[in-house]
Enzyme design. Sequence first.
Site, PDB file in Angstrom:
ATOM      1  N   GLY A   1      26.294  14.753 -57.178  1.00  0.00           N
ATOM      2  CA  GLY A   1      27.524  14.283 -57.385  1.00  0.00           C
ATOM      3  C   GLY A   1      28.604  15.378 -56.901  1.00  0.00           C
ATOM      4  O   GLY A   1      28.188  16.485 -56.287  1.00  0.00           O
ATOM      5  N   CYS A   2      29.738  15.306 -57.524  1.00  0.00           N
ATOM      6  CA  CYS A   2      30.575  16.467 -57.087  1.00  0.00           C
ATOM      7  C   CYS A   2      30.191  17.690 -57.795  1.00  0.00           C
ATOM      8  O   CYS A   2      29.433  17.997 -59.039  1.00  0.00           O
ATOM      9  CB  CYS A   2      32.021  15.803 -58.135  1.00  0.00           C
ATOM     10  SG  CYS A   2      33.092  17.229 -58.235  1.00  0.00           S
ATOM     11  N   PHE A   3      30.357  18.734 -57.035  1.00  0.00           N
ATOM     12  CA  PHE A   3      30.029  20.138 -57.138  1.00  0.00           C
ATOM     13  C   PHE A   3      30.580  20.789 -58.426  1.00  0.00           C
ATOM     14  O   PHE A   3      29.903  21.620 -59.017  1.00  0.00           O
ATOM     15  CB  PHE A   3      29.592  21.052 -55.778  1.00  0.00           C
ATOM     16  CG  PHE A   3      30.947  20.880 -55.164  1.00  0.00           C
ATOM     17  CD1 PHE A   3      32.114  20.781 -55.375  1.00  0.00           C
ATOM     18  CD2 PHE A   3      30.643  21.423 -53.848  1.00  0.00           C
ATOM     19  CE1 PHE A   3      33.285  20.785 -54.451  1.00  0.00           C
ATOM     20  CE2 PHE A   3      31.586  21.120 -52.647  1.00  0.00           C
ATOM     21  CZ  PHE A   3      32.943  21.073 -53.401  1.00  0.00           C
TER      22      PHE A   3
END
Length: 221
Positions: free
Chosen positions: A52-54
């Site tokens: 997912g979003c880092f």
Amino acid sequence: MIRRSTLSLALLALMGACSLAGARSKPVALPDARLDAPLATGQDQVAVLAGGCFWGLEAVFEHVKGVKAVVSGYSGGNAMAARYALVGTGKTGHAEAVRIVFDPKQVSYGQLLKVYFSVAHDPTQLNRQAPDVGPQYRSEIFAASAQQQEIATAYIAQLTTAKVFPAPIVTKIEPLKAFYPAEAYHQDYLRLHPNDPYIVYNDAPKVVNLKQLFPQMYKGS
């Protein structure tokens, strides 16, 4: 691609039902990895994980004892395309990932994977995490060594056999070929933008879950 920081609270409210359906609201208590590298004196090691979003991954692992540095970036594609605007198309082969530098005397690779599967992301979501959709948000472990690949493979098999998740684990494993740091404005995003609606809704709870489920591993800011 719309930058996440432009999402307003109103938009998040509208998409809330979808996000809650796609996101895991509570961490999952997991067993230790049966196959793991023992804590031992040695040089710092590197783990590269995608899920997912880092921003959220970075925030979680920055609060794990024994982790010395975390960098947000891209892995799985080539250097020329390792730019946010291109990666966001989902066509470059990259995944948003983090590069974790850790002290093997304090934390093992298996323990990092336990945090990764438990609170950092949902390994049962294919090519998405919560509101973020696309192959760039896939769950993937980029093994930096044959030992890491062996440990990751064994742990996924262990969790699958134990049926700790209500759906199959879709996390991919492949050897680490390269990691490309993301643009400067992506680094330390939660720390620098704690009131960003995206952070408040999606990522800050992960850090809270880490502290609650792994108090012995948690370190403050």
